[in-house]
Design a protein around this motif. Structure first.
Motif, PDB file in Angstrom:
ATOM      1  N   TRP A  97       0.862  -1.186   0.000  1.00  0.00           N
ATOM      2  CA  TRP A  97       0.000   0.000   0.000  1.00  0.00           C
ATOM      3  C   TRP A  97       0.894   1.230   0.000  1.00  0.00           C
ATOM      4  O   TRP A  97       1.559   1.518   0.977  1.00  0.00           O
ATOM      5  N   GLN A  98       0.927   1.936  -1.120  1.00  0.00           N
ATOM      6  CA  GLN A  98       1.793   3.102  -1.248  1.00  0.00           C
ATOM      7  C   GLN A  98       0.965   4.369  -1.450  1.00  0.00           C
ATOM      8  O   GLN A  98       0.131   4.431  -2.354  1.00  0.00           O
ATOM      9  N   VAL A  99       1.197   5.355  -0.599  1.00  0.00           N
ATOM     10  CA  VAL A  99       0.542   6.655  -0.758  1.00  0.00           C
ATOM     11  C   VAL A  99       1.504   7.575  -1.503  1.00  0.00           C
ATOM     12  O   VAL A  99       2.621   7.819  -1.038  1.00  0.00           O
ATOM     13  N   CYS A 100       1.077   8.055  -2.650  1.00  0.00           N
ATOM     14  CA  CYS A 100       1.928   8.914  -3.478  1.00  0.00           C
ATOM     15  C   CYS A 100       1.427  10.350  -3.430  1.00  0.00           C
ATOM     16  O   CYS A 100       0.249  10.612  -3.699  1.00  0.00           O
ATOM     17  N   ARG A 101       2.322  11.258  -3.085  1.00  0.00           N
ATOM     18  CA  ARG A 101       2.009  12.694  -3.078  1.00  0.00           C
ATOM     19  C   ARG A 101       2.675  13.413  -4.251  1.00  0.00           C
ATOM     20  O   ARG A 101       2.463  14.592  -4.457  1.00  0.00           O
ATOM     21  N   HIS A 102       3.482  12.660  -4.972  1.00  0.00           N
ATOM     22  CA  HIS A 102       4.141  13.175  -6.174  1.00  0.00           C
ATOM     23  C   HIS A 102       3.823  12.231  -7.341  1.00  0.00           C
ATOM     24  O   HIS A 102       3.234  11.176  -7.142  1.00  0.00           O
ATOM     25  N   SER A 103       4.241  12.620  -8.520  1.00  0.00           N
ATOM     26  CA  SER A 103       3.931  11.835  -9.726  1.00  0.00           C
ATOM     27  C   SER A 103       4.876  10.642  -9.875  1.00  0.00           C
ATOM     28  O   SER A 103       5.399  10.379 -10.960  1.00  0.00           O
ATOM     29  N   SER A 104       5.078   9.922  -8.779  1.00  0.00           N
ATOM     30  CA  SER A 104       6.035   8.812  -8.777  1.00  0.00           C
ATOM     31  C   SER A 104       5.614   7.689  -9.717  1.00  0.00           C
ATOM     32  O   SER A 104       6.457   7.089 -10.398  1.00  0.00           O
ATOM     33  N   LEU A 105       4.323   7.401  -9.753  1.00  0.00           N
ATOM     34  CA  LEU A 105       3.856   6.316 -10.617  1.00  0.00           C
ATOM     35  C   LEU A 105       4.080   6.662 -12.088  1.00  0.00           C
ATOM     36  O   LEU A 105       4.486   5.798 -12.879  1.00  0.00           O
ATOM     37  N   ALA A 106       3.844   7.913 -12.461  1.00  0.00           N
ATOM     38  CA  ALA A 106       4.079   8.336 -13.851  1.00  0.00           C
ATOM     39  C   ALA A 106       5.563   8.224 -14.205  1.00  0.00           C
ATOM     40  O   ALA A 106       5.917   7.834 -15.322  1.00  0.00           O
ATOM     41  N   ILE A 107       6.438   8.545 -13.261  1.00  0.00           N
ATOM     42  CA  ILE A 107       7.880   8.422 -13.503  1.00  0.00           C
ATOM     43  C   ILE A 107       8.253   6.951 -13.677  1.00  0.00           C
ATOM     44  O   ILE A 107       9.007   6.584 -14.583  1.00  0.00           O
ATOM     45  N   TRP A 108       7.709   6.104 -12.799  1.00  0.00           N
ATOM     46  CA  TRP A 108       8.002   4.665 -12.896  1.00  0.00           C
ATOM     47  C   TRP A 108       7.497   4.103 -14.223  1.00  0.00           C
ATOM     48  O   TRP A 108       8.184   3.305 -14.874  1.00  0.00           O
ATOM     49  N   GLN A 109       6.291   4.514 -14.640  1.00  0.00           N
ATOM     50  CA  GLN A 109       5.726   4.029 -15.907  1.00  0.00           C
ATOM     51  C   GLN A 109       6.582   4.472 -17.092  1.00  0.00           C
ATOM     52  O   GLN A 109       6.801   3.697 -18.036  1.00  0.00           O
ATOM     53  N   ALA A 110       7.073   5.710 -17.052  1.00  0.00           N
ATOM     54  CA  ALA A 110       7.916   6.211 -18.133  1.00  0.00           C
ATOM     55  C   ALA A 110       9.221   5.421 -18.205  1.00  0.00           C
ATOM     56  O   ALA A 110       9.699   5.085 -19.294  1.00  0.00           O
ATOM     57  N   CYS A 111       9.777   5.114 -17.041  1.00  0.00           N
ATOM     58  CA  CYS A 111      11.013   4.317 -17.013  1.00  0.00           C
ATOM     59  C   CYS A 111      10.748   2.921 -17.574  1.00  0.00           C
ATOM     60  O   CYS A 111      11.543   2.408 -18.360  1.00  0.00           O
ATOM     61  N   LYS A 112       9.639   2.319 -17.176  1.00  0.00           N
ATOM     62  CA  LYS A 112       9.299   0.979 -17.640  1.00  0.00           C
ATOM     63  C   LYS A 112       9.133   0.948 -19.155  1.00  0.00           C
ATOM     64  O   LYS A 112       9.542  -0.012 -19.820  1.00  0.00           O
TER      65      LYS A 112
END
Length: 262
Positions: A161-176
């Protein structure tokens, strides 16, 4: 020098960030015309750190992509000096990187970067977690009607369970996807990202605020199904429908296990 003492000297040398060996260790080795003992030790010293850096890059590709080779290696070496490898497996080498970032950088720089590191580490934890006993839709279909109100569930061991307050998921998706770095942005509203393993596949998705609150209530605060419906009373007659819809989604995703009160 006894073999056990020599082995400890080699270990101490490899773990020490300084490349200059202990004179006793150096004296115990014979060089050659092509390679001196000191040069041979230096090769092992550099190769050991290179392998550790390679492992951290593999565990944190998005953090690496954000910082680039030089800045990532500088961060990683500082981390390794503070947290040398303590486990026979490199699997746990990067376990404290996110916390280290919080203390290593100023807060404004640390917050988005450590959040991204925690997100990446969550994927590692999800993949390696125990299987658990998933509650299936078929099992729910066989549940007697009188057992529904008291039904309680918990998250399976792999669910992170991760609470994101920044666009971390978008960064991870771009890296992937090997896309260009999209930049880090503060989100208008924080979002919950779930990461879990379904069989041998790691999955993830973001939850809307109302669904996150409902899942947290059932899986972490101990709500029964009846209590979930009660929390949704503002929906009127649609409360049970919404509760069943979410429960079906969570079961299809493979997030839950049955919890029995004693």
């Amino acid at each position: 020098m006894r073999l056990s003492d020599w082995q400890r000297e080699v270990q101490a040398y490899l773990l020490n960030p300084e490349i200059q060996p202990n004179p006793a260790l150096q004296a115990s080795l014979l060089g050659s015309a092509a390679l001196s003992a000191e040069q041979g030790l230096a090769i092992y010293h550099n190769a050991y750190r290179a392998r550790l850096l390679e492992a951290l890059r593999g565990d944190y590709p998005a953090v690496h992509g954000w910082l680039g080779d030089e800045e990532f290696d500088s961060l990683a070496l500082a981390y390794l000096n503070a947290h040398p490898s303590q486990h026979y497996s490199l699997r746990w080498l990067g376990a404290q990187l996110a916390d280290f970032i919080d203390g290593y950088l100023v807060p404004a720089q640390a917050a988005p970067l450590s959040e991204l590191a925690r997100l990446e580490w969550a994927f590692t934890l999800a993949f390696d977690a125990p299987e658990g006993q998933p509650l299936s839709l078929a099992q729910m279909a066989e549940l007697p009607a009188e057992d529904w109100p008291t039904l309680q569930v918990r998250l399976l061991p792999s669910v992170q369970w991760q609470v994101c307050r920044h666009s971390s998921l978008a960064i991870w998706q771009a890296c992937k996807a090997q896309d260009a770095f999209p930049g880090s942005q503060v989100l208008a509203d924080s979002e919950v990202c779930l990461i879990w393993r379904q069989q041998l596949v790691t999955r993830y998705r973001s939850l809307a605020a109302d669904e996150a609150a409902a899942l947290q209530g059932m899986s972490q605060q101990g709500w029964s199904f009846a209590e979930l419906c009660g929390e949704l009373a503002y929906l009127g007659e649609q409360a049970p429908v919404q509760a069943v819809s979410w429960l079906r989604q969570w079961l299809s995703d493979g997030l839950l296990q049955r919890f029995y009160t004693t």
